[in-house]
Enzyme design. Structure first.
Site, PDB file in Angstrom:
ATOM      1  N   CYS A 174     -10.190  -1.354  15.114  1.00 32.31           N
ATOM      2  CA  CYS A 174     -10.340  -2.974  14.814  1.00 32.31           C
ATOM      3  C   CYS A 174     -10.656  -3.238  16.266  1.00 32.31           C
ATOM      4  CB  CYS A 174      -9.421  -3.853  14.321  1.00 32.31           C
ATOM      5  SG  CYS A 174      -9.682  -3.591  12.378  1.00 32.31           S
ATOM      6  N   LYS A 185     -15.370  -9.514   8.376  1.00 33.75           N
ATOM      7  CA  LYS A 185     -14.300 -10.909   8.262  1.00 33.75           C
ATOM      8  C   LYS A 185     -15.279 -12.267   7.443  1.00 33.75           C
ATOM      9  CE  LYS A 185     -10.546  -8.058   8.378  1.00 33.75           C
ATOM     10  NZ  LYS A 185     -10.025  -8.072   7.076  1.00 33.75           N
ATOM     11  N   GLU A 236     -16.588 -11.375   3.599  1.00 38.99           N
ATOM     12  CA  GLU A 236     -15.702 -10.869   2.918  1.00 38.99           C
ATOM     13  C   GLU A 236     -14.435 -12.090   2.357  1.00 38.99           C
ATOM     14  OE1 GLU A 236     -11.301  -9.219   4.853  1.00 38.99           O
ATOM     15  OE2 GLU A 236     -11.199  -7.630   3.052  1.00 38.99           O
ATOM     16  N   GLU A 257       0.302  -1.301  -0.090  1.00 42.45           N
ATOM     17  CA  GLU A 257      -0.015   0.173   0.483  1.00 42.45           C
ATOM     18  C   GLU A 257       0.632   1.242   0.298  1.00 42.45           C
ATOM     19  OE1 GLU A 257      -3.817  -1.318   1.935  1.00 42.45           O
ATOM     20  OE2 GLU A 257      -3.352   1.071   3.364  1.00 42.45           O
ATOM     21  N   CYS A 309      -8.752  -1.409   4.439  1.00 49.40           N
ATOM     22  CA  CYS A 309      -8.131  -3.403   5.434  1.00 49.40           C
ATOM     23  C   CYS A 309      -9.442  -3.448   5.673  1.00 49.40           C
ATOM     24  CB  CYS A 309      -7.582  -3.070   6.521  1.00 49.40           C
ATOM     25  SG  CYS A 309      -6.315  -2.198   5.779  1.00 49.40           S
ATOM     26  N   SER A 336      -7.611   1.648  -2.095  1.00 46.77           N
ATOM     27  CA  SER A 336      -6.412   1.141  -2.303  1.00 46.77           C
ATOM     28  C   SER A 336      -6.349  -0.112  -3.464  1.00 46.77           C
ATOM     29  CB  SER A 336      -5.733   0.629  -1.195  1.00 46.77           C
ATOM     30  OG  SER A 336      -4.845  -0.127  -1.166  1.00 46.77           O
ATOM     31  N   GLU A 371       2.040   1.900  -2.979  1.00 38.13           N
ATOM     32  CA  GLU A 371       1.251   1.988  -4.224  1.00 38.13           C
ATOM     33  C   GLU A 371       0.941   4.204  -4.338  1.00 38.13           C
ATOM     34  OE1 GLU A 371      -2.342   0.173  -3.628  1.00 38.13           O
ATOM     35  OE2 GLU A 371      -3.881   0.837  -4.182  1.00 38.13           O
ATOM     36  N   GLU A 405     -14.195 -12.576  -5.718  1.00 35.97           N
ATOM     37  CA  GLU A 405     -13.433 -12.318  -6.324  1.00 35.97           C
ATOM     38  C   GLU A 405     -12.256 -12.492  -5.236  1.00 35.97           C
ATOM     39  OE1 GLU A 405     -16.247  -8.586  -5.684  1.00 35.97           O
ATOM     40  OE2 GLU A 405     -15.456  -9.946  -4.420  1.00 35.97           O
TER      41      GLU A 405
END
Lengths: 596, 389
Positions: free
Chosen positions: A526, A369, A372, A284, A310, A330, A287, A377
């Site tokens: 988190c 999560k 996710e 990142e 994230c 990102s 990037e 993907e």
């Protein structure tokens, strides 16, 4: 709140409190606890459960102590006969409407209504059982959240959470009278509405009405299957939260004991998401620098500010609410998903395990999560990269089920490879942590020097302010970064989707000029995630944050680019940040989602 | 106790044109706001929606708030079962309501007034809008800085509760707020707000027209003036009547009953049920049984179980569902009398239910839940056998 003092008496004892204080807080000051259900320190006052009613001398009505400010000369009684009768009635009424299958309930032992029923020794119900006459509506459409209306007590904490803390409003009150319930837009299932799966509602639900979708059985089955190699990864914030469900006070770091417990439970490889947190910084950070170069040197039209990716709750929020800003995200996968993609490729190869026999489990402070890992993907390894996600709470249940005396465990270390990490990865668990980790690395890449903050502590990006801003002057750069000489890097950080929403509105309107933005979907980051131990409050989250920064300071390596395993994976497998292999395994794309 | 007899009067529905009302306003506005408020306090006018709070005091509290933005709201969400007087007032003498709102606005320092119209009364909108438009124009031409708007409800009973009404006006779900703060401090849009019933505002206009003394000559010490009643049920003369306050209920039944009156439900579903034996000792007024105007007369052919069952079904449906005592309490009371009737529970269970109703009276969040005990306890106390057998 004003500074004027108000004098009152609670149960005949005089007390002076600031004007505007509630009866509830004034009573607490005198060590008189009043039970509450709809009240929550993170939320606005509702005053609708009525379990906290008290008697005020001279008043015709009982007062909801959570919603009533004190007044001069007030005489309050928190335990009079009138109060006890009313309170017991309220508890009995709630129980008559509540599907009290406590022994079978996921929240058994962690239910505020159960506690109250126990305190008041509500025996055989006086009133008629209303549960039978109502439709049981159980919504398990979401991979993250289970919603059982038969256990709902209509305190509306979830509704306020979704609206006030998260600006999502996926949950709302519908209908009235005996048909009133908490539902979604047009009563659609949770997986078809704007729900971001953040799980903040779960953290505040007093009963078992809202819980995570649990995958404990699936994980136990995998562990017990000798043909499977079960790999577990643990997110940064789990190690400072887990203790709360296993007998410790908030703020206890239990990293070593957690690793030991995971081995006792039977995981074959005990690895660390922190490793891919460090890797995220490399990808990142590169990037960001690349985007800046393309914008400043090549004059290309590049989406800036760049935003972190994230937090899967935040990603889904952005896909629903700000699809016009998806290019700003990102392309880096979250650390969990980078880990998943690598564990079934790099790790499998290094250890000589057939990835088809691997089961990849992650322990997360997060319910999003769970969603996710099932995104289409997230299968770049050729398999589902992460098979099951458990919350911090579910891990605590596993520890208990396995009969492990957690507090007596000796500390153990993660397996290698993919078990080594730095302090920069640990602080991913707190709001501002990704930003701080990125700055520690990016600044050093560009200038060859450490960030100019004492002991690497970048204080402006720390703390619980809703939206934080910081500027870093970049001077005396290395020759290859000459285009950044004298530039001032401008960053912003938001935590909780309400704050993210405010920040995104500014970005969309063009009134915010940042280069880099960190967003975490949950309040506090988190450490306050929807999968963390319950209860939560600003004080508890503060203690967890203190623990995270202590963990960082206690580690020998505190900059992601110094992680030797990270250097090794680039040398042996990935090549370079943003390289071909990285692109295949570590990066992703996003899609616009409708709001209804 | 003063001994009043039933007397029909005619103030509310006295025909008055818009320009006459404007004249009354102009005459009144020659006084200072404080003097007008003192007059309203002196008149003894109390809220005609049912709760009976002194109107002048409400205005005074709101005037005392230091805020450049204040509102006057006319509560026209007439939802109480058996009440249909506000509809008639708005159909026939709406301009007098607007007059009361304007005088209130001047007195408290508000520049905007809103009528919150019950959803079921939307058919009145075309004619009301016409009156309001003309009225607003006249106010403007006379240089009076006050504008009146109208907003429609969607048919929830709870939105007649003042704070739920504000929520509804603000485009939110109609749920009552915690009190304090009261509307005088924080009402519509969190600004100081006077909210008065339709009829109350008409009386303001009438008091300004005929003077405080003539108004005070009507009624009793605690219940000044007259009041509009919606009479229904077992009566040969159902309809709307303006009567002096303070009469014994027996006189009322003498006039309006069919000779076989068993009980009168005073104040709609949320009011009290008065059985025949108590008619003589019951005064209609704030010293006795206050009422928003609903008088439902039941004769001996009526089952009081059915009456109570209907009321409870109504509350069960119209509770906003927000607070526990009201949402669950209403369900328990309804199911409770059903189970006693069916013999599933012993008659003694009615006493448990009465205790529950008493808890609702003091622990519910708003007037809806608090008032369910009125019909419940009064019907169960007086017609226990009918509930059981």
């Amino acid at each position: 709140m004003s500074e004027y003092l108000v004098n009152l008496k609670v149960n005949n004892i005089a007390v002076s409190v600031k004007e505007g204080t509630t009866i509830l807080d004034a009573s607490k000051k005198l060590n008189f606890n009043i039970p509450t259900l709809c009240n929550h320190p993170d939320l606005s006052v509702a005053g609708n459960c009525r379990v906290c009613v008290v008697e005020v001398k001279g008043a015709r009505l009982l007062a909801a102590s959570c919603a009533t400010p004190v007044s001069e000369g007030m005489e309050v009684f928190t335990n009079s006969e009138k109060v006890r009768t009313a309170r017991k009635h309220v508890i009995e009424l709630l129980l008559s409407e509540h599907n009290a299958d406590c022994t079978k309930c996921f929240k058994n032992g962690h239910c505020e209504l159960q506690d109250l029923a126990s305190e008041y020794r509500v025996g055989d119900h006086v009133f008629i059982d209303l549960v039978k006459s109502k439709d049981k509506i159980l919504d398990i459409s979401s991979p993250s959240i289970s919603k059982d209306d038969s256990k709902c007590i209509r305190c509306q904490r979830c509704v306020r959470t979704c609206e006030e803390l998260q600006s999502v409003s996926a949950l709302a009150v519908v209908k009235k009278g005996d048909h009133q319930r908490i539902s979604t837009f047009m009563n659609k299932p949770l997986d078809e509405v704007v729900c971001t799966n953040c799980g903040q509602c779960i953290n505040r639900c007093p009963t078992g009405s809202l819980t995570e979708r649990t995958y404990l059985d699936e994980v136990w089955n995998a562990i017990n299957d000798p043909s499977k190699h079960v790999v577990v990864q643990t997110a940064p914030a789990v190690r400072i939260g887990l203790g709360e469900d296993l007998g410790y006070e908030p703020g206890e770091r239990v990293t070593g004991k957690m690793v030991a417990a995971l081995r006792h439970i039977g995981f074959d490889s005990v690895l660390d998401t922190d490793f891919t947190a460090d890797l995220t910084i490399m990808e990142e950070g590169t990037e960001l620098l690349t985007r800046l170069k393309r914008a400043l040197v090549d004059g290309e039209k590049v989406a800036l500010p760049m935003m972190t990716s994230c937090s899967p709750g935040w990603i889904k929020f952005q896909e629903h609410m700000f699809p016009d800003l998806l290019d700003n995200l990102s392309t880096c996968k979250s650390p969990q998903q980078m880990f998943g993609a690598l564990v079934k490729t790099y790790y499998a190869k290094k250890k000589g395990i057939d990835p088809k026999n691997m089961v990849s489990v992650s322990i997360m402070p997060c319910t999003a999560k769970k969603f996710e890992c099932g995104r289409p993907e997230m299968r770049d390894s050729g398999y589902q990269d992460v098979d099951y996600v458990l919350t911090t709470r579910e891990l605590a249940m596993m520890v208990k089920q396995a009969g492990i005396d957690f507090m007596k465990l000796d500390d153990e270390k993660y397996d290698s490879i993919m078990g080594n990490s730095t302090g920069a990865a640990v602080i991913f668990g707190a709001t501002g942590g990704v930003m701080e980790a990125a700055l520690r690395t990016a600044y050093e890449i560009v200038t060859g020097r450490e960030v100019p903050f004492t002991n690497l502590k970048i204080m402006p990006v720390r703390g619980f302010e809703g939206i934080k801003e910081a500027k870093v002057m970049i001077k005396d750069v290395k020759p290859e970064w000459a285009f950044l000489e004298g530039a001032e890097l401008s960053v912003a950080i938001a935590h909780g989707l309400h704050n993210a929403n405010e920040l995104m509105k500014a970005v969309r309107a063009g009134t915010a000029s940042y280069h880099f933005i960190e967003v975490m979907g949950c309040p506090g980051g988190c450490l306050g995630g929807g999968g963390q131990p319950i209860p939560t409050s600003p004080e508890i989250r503060q203690k967890r944050a203190t623990a995270i920064y202590a963990e960082d300071e206690g580690l020998p390596l505190r900059k992601s680019h110094e992680n030797p395993e990270v250097a090794q994976i680039y040398k042996d497998f990935l090549g370079e940040p943003l390289g071909h292999k990285s692109h295949d395994l570590l990066h992703t794309h996003y899609k616009e989602r409708k709001r209804y | 106790m003063e001994n009043k007899i039933l007397k029909k009067v005619d103030y509310i529905f006295q025909e008055t044109s818009v320009s006459e009302v404007i004249d009354i306003i102009i005459k009144t506005l020659a006084k200072s706001p404080d003097d007008i408020i003192l007059d309203v306090i002196d008149s003894g006018l109390k809220g005609r929606g049912g709760a009976g709070f002194p109107t002048g005091l409400k205005w005074k509290f709101t005037k005392n708030e230091d805020n450049p933005v204040k509102y006057v709201i006319c509560n026209a969400d007439e939802g109480e079962p058996g009440t249909f007087k506000d509809r008639e007032i708005l159909e026939t003498v709406a301009c007098k309501v607007l007059g009361g709102m304007t005088i209130c606005g001047y007195s408290i320092g508000a520049k905007e007034g809103y009528i919150y119209l019950r959803g079921e009364y939307n058919y009145l909108l075309p004619q009301l809008n016409k009156v309001i438009d003309e009225f607003n124009k006249q106010l403007k031409s006379k240089g009076i800085d006050f504008v009146i708007f109208i907003k429609s409800g969607s048919g929830a009973y709870i939105c007649g509760e003042e704070s739920a009404l504000f929520e509804s006006m603000e485009g939110k779900r109609g749920e009552p707020r915690n009190k304090p703060p009261y509307p005088a401090v924080s009402g519509y849009n969190s600004k100081p707000t006077v909210i008065n019933n339709v009829e109350t505002l008409v009386y303001v206009t009438m008091i300004c027209k005929m003077g405080v003394e003539r108004f005070k000559a009507l009624g009793t010490k605690d219940s000044r003036g007259s009041k509009v009643f919606s009479v229904s049920g077992d009566t040969p003369t159902p309809g709307i009547f303006e009567l002096e306050l303070g009469m014994p209920l027996a006189d009322f039944v003498e006039d309006f009953g069919d000779g076989d009156t068993k009980a009168v439900q005073v104040g709609g579903a949320s009011g009290h049920c008065v059985p025949r034996k108590q008619l003589k000792d019951t005064i209609i007024g704030f010293e006795g049984i206050p009422t928003g105007g609903s008088m439902m007369i039941f004769n001996s052919s009526r089952s009081m179980y059915n009456v109570l069952h209907d009321y409870l079904e109504f509350f069960n449906e119209e509770s906003c569902g927000q607070c526990t005592p009201c949402r669950v309490g209403c369900q328990q009371l309804l199911k409770g009398i059903e189970s006693v009737k069916k013999g599933e529970r012993k008659p003694l269970y009615l006493d448990e239910l009465k205790k529950l109703a008493s808890t609702m009276k003091i622990a519910a969040k708003c007037g809806l839940g608090q008032s369910v005990a009125n019909p419940f306890n009064s019907i169960v106390d007086n017609f226990r056998e009918e509930i059981i057998y």
